[in-house]
Design an enzyme around this catalytic site. Structure first.
Site, PDB file in Angstrom:
ATOM      1  N   LYS A  58      33.016  33.906  45.977  1.00  0.00           N
ATOM      2  CA  LYS A  58      31.907  34.080  44.852  1.00  0.00           C
ATOM      3  C   LYS A  58      30.861  35.208  44.927  1.00  0.00           C
ATOM      4  O   LYS A  58      30.449  35.562  44.068  1.00  0.00           O
ATOM      5  CB  LYS A  58      31.317  32.637  44.318  1.00  0.00           C
ATOM      6  CG  LYS A  58      32.492  31.940  43.679  1.00  0.00           C
ATOM      7  CD  LYS A  58      32.792  32.264  42.515  1.00  0.00           C
ATOM      8  CE  LYS A  58      33.782  31.195  41.577  1.00  0.00           C
ATOM      9  NZ  LYS A  58      34.150  31.628  40.391  1.00  0.00           N
ATOM     10  N   SER A 315      39.593  30.455  50.240  1.00  0.00           N
ATOM     11  CA  SER A 315      38.511  31.313  49.375  1.00  0.00           C
ATOM     12  C   SER A 315      37.301  30.440  49.756  1.00  0.00           C
ATOM     13  O   SER A 315      36.110  31.063  49.276  1.00  0.00           O
ATOM     14  CB  SER A 315      38.816  30.428  47.860  1.00  0.00           C
ATOM     15  OG  SER A 315      39.127  29.285  47.685  1.00  0.00           O
TER      16      SER A 315
END
Length: 334
Positions: A58, A315
């Site tokens: 992110k 991720s």
């Protein structure tokens, strides 16, 4: 890929993002997993976004958007600060990027978000506001801060600058392994898959983009089935960062995902649990459920990757020991 005008995530925008985030964000390793390559008779690569300073991908999108706003309007335009609502990783990313770029930040979180993620955000210097029982409740507070206090929203996924930032992963993948057959990406709001997919389809259109969603509460899955954004009730998951809606007024990522994704799986909680344990046992990585979802999909659905070069997006690492214990119980290894 010609720009359809739907989403504005062009290859040029992704290259601009890369220039903007250079030096702020880590270019993460792509490693070949010997164990998974042997197990699936394929070349399985792991893209280690868990190596970002905030522990997740992110950071790319958040850094790109804040830097782009400063570039376009000057730093004073953000003097009232930036805000967002997040299940954790995006909140940490906005807090970190804002601190690095010298901008105040307020992160709104629902009461469901685990304490470890709240403390991590506060440690990065942002103010945390806890509101309600869902991402939607937290977003109502964000809307109020934007409306009443003049703060600037940094959305978790539904913005071209966010998706273009995540798309820089796609550039790195193809530079490290130009002939990838398939990339498997966790799918929630669609910023990660949409950005990576836009890069891949522009440079190497025959690389297959596979999305993986939760089996319960998967808003993008249900929305794609319905042909329009729909609301879905959230459910607790080991992959809590894949929870949350895509927004009924979704402007970019719904179209983007529809355009770049080739196929799509849903995975069960036991499959996610087994994949998390697998990642610790064989790769020596403690990762969150969303980071193990590509492996979970191959295992649960018997995806035929034989002879292929496949990249799994690891991720993030935002998992508490309590959540990992739940995974062990569910997988029957506790």
């Amino acid at each position: 890929m010609p720009d359809s005008g739907h989403h504005h995530v062009t290859l040029e925008a992704i290259y601009q993002a890369r220039a903007r985030i250079a030096g702020q964000v880590v270019r993460t390793p792509l490693i070949r997993s010997m164990e998974l390559s042997r197990r699936f008779d394929a070349e399985i690569f792991l893209k280690l976004e868990n190596c970002q300073p905030t522990g997740a991908f992110k950071l790319r999108g958040a850094t790109n958007m804040i830097a782009a706003l400063i570039e376009k309007h000057g730093k004073d335009s953000l003097s009232r600060g930036v805000t967002t609502a997040s299940t954790g990783n995006h909140g940490r990313a906005v807090a970190f990027a804002a601190a690095r770029l010298g901008v105040p930040a307020v992160i709104c979180l629902s009461e469901r978000v685990p304490d470890n993620k709240v403390h991590a955000i506060e440690a990065l210097g942002a103010e945390v506001k806890r509101v309600g029982q869902s991402q939607d409740d937290a977003f109502e507070e964000v809307a109020r801060l934007v409306e009443e206090q003049g703060m600037t929203l940094i959305p978790p996924f539904d913005d071209p600058l966010i998706a273009s930032g995540q798309g820089t992963i796609g550039l790195e993948l193809l530079e490290d392994q130009p002939y990838l057959d398939r990339v498997i990406v966790g799918l929630s709001g669609g910023g990660l898959l949409g950005g990576i997919g836009a890069a891949l389809k522009a440079i190497r259109p025959n690389t297959w983009v596979t999305g993986v969603s939760l089996s319960q509460g998967a808003a993008m899955w249900e929305s794609l089935e319905a042909g329009r954004p729909v609301d879905v009730e959230e459910s607790d998951s080991l992959a809590d960062s894949l929870n949350g809606g895509i927004g009924l007024s979704n402007r970019y990522t719904f179209d983007l995902v529809s355009e770049v994704m080739d196929n799509h799986y849903q995975v069960s909680e036991p499959a996610i649990a087994r994949a998390m344990i697998d990642m610790l046992e064989h790769e020596k990585m403690l990762v969150e459920g969303a980071a193990a979802i590509g492996l979970a999909a191959i295992e649960e659905h018997g995806v035929n990757v034989q002879g292929q070069k496949v990249a799994l997006i690891v991720s993030g690492n935002g998992v508490s020991l309590e959540t990992f214990d739940r995974a062990r119980t569910l997988a029957g290894t506790a």
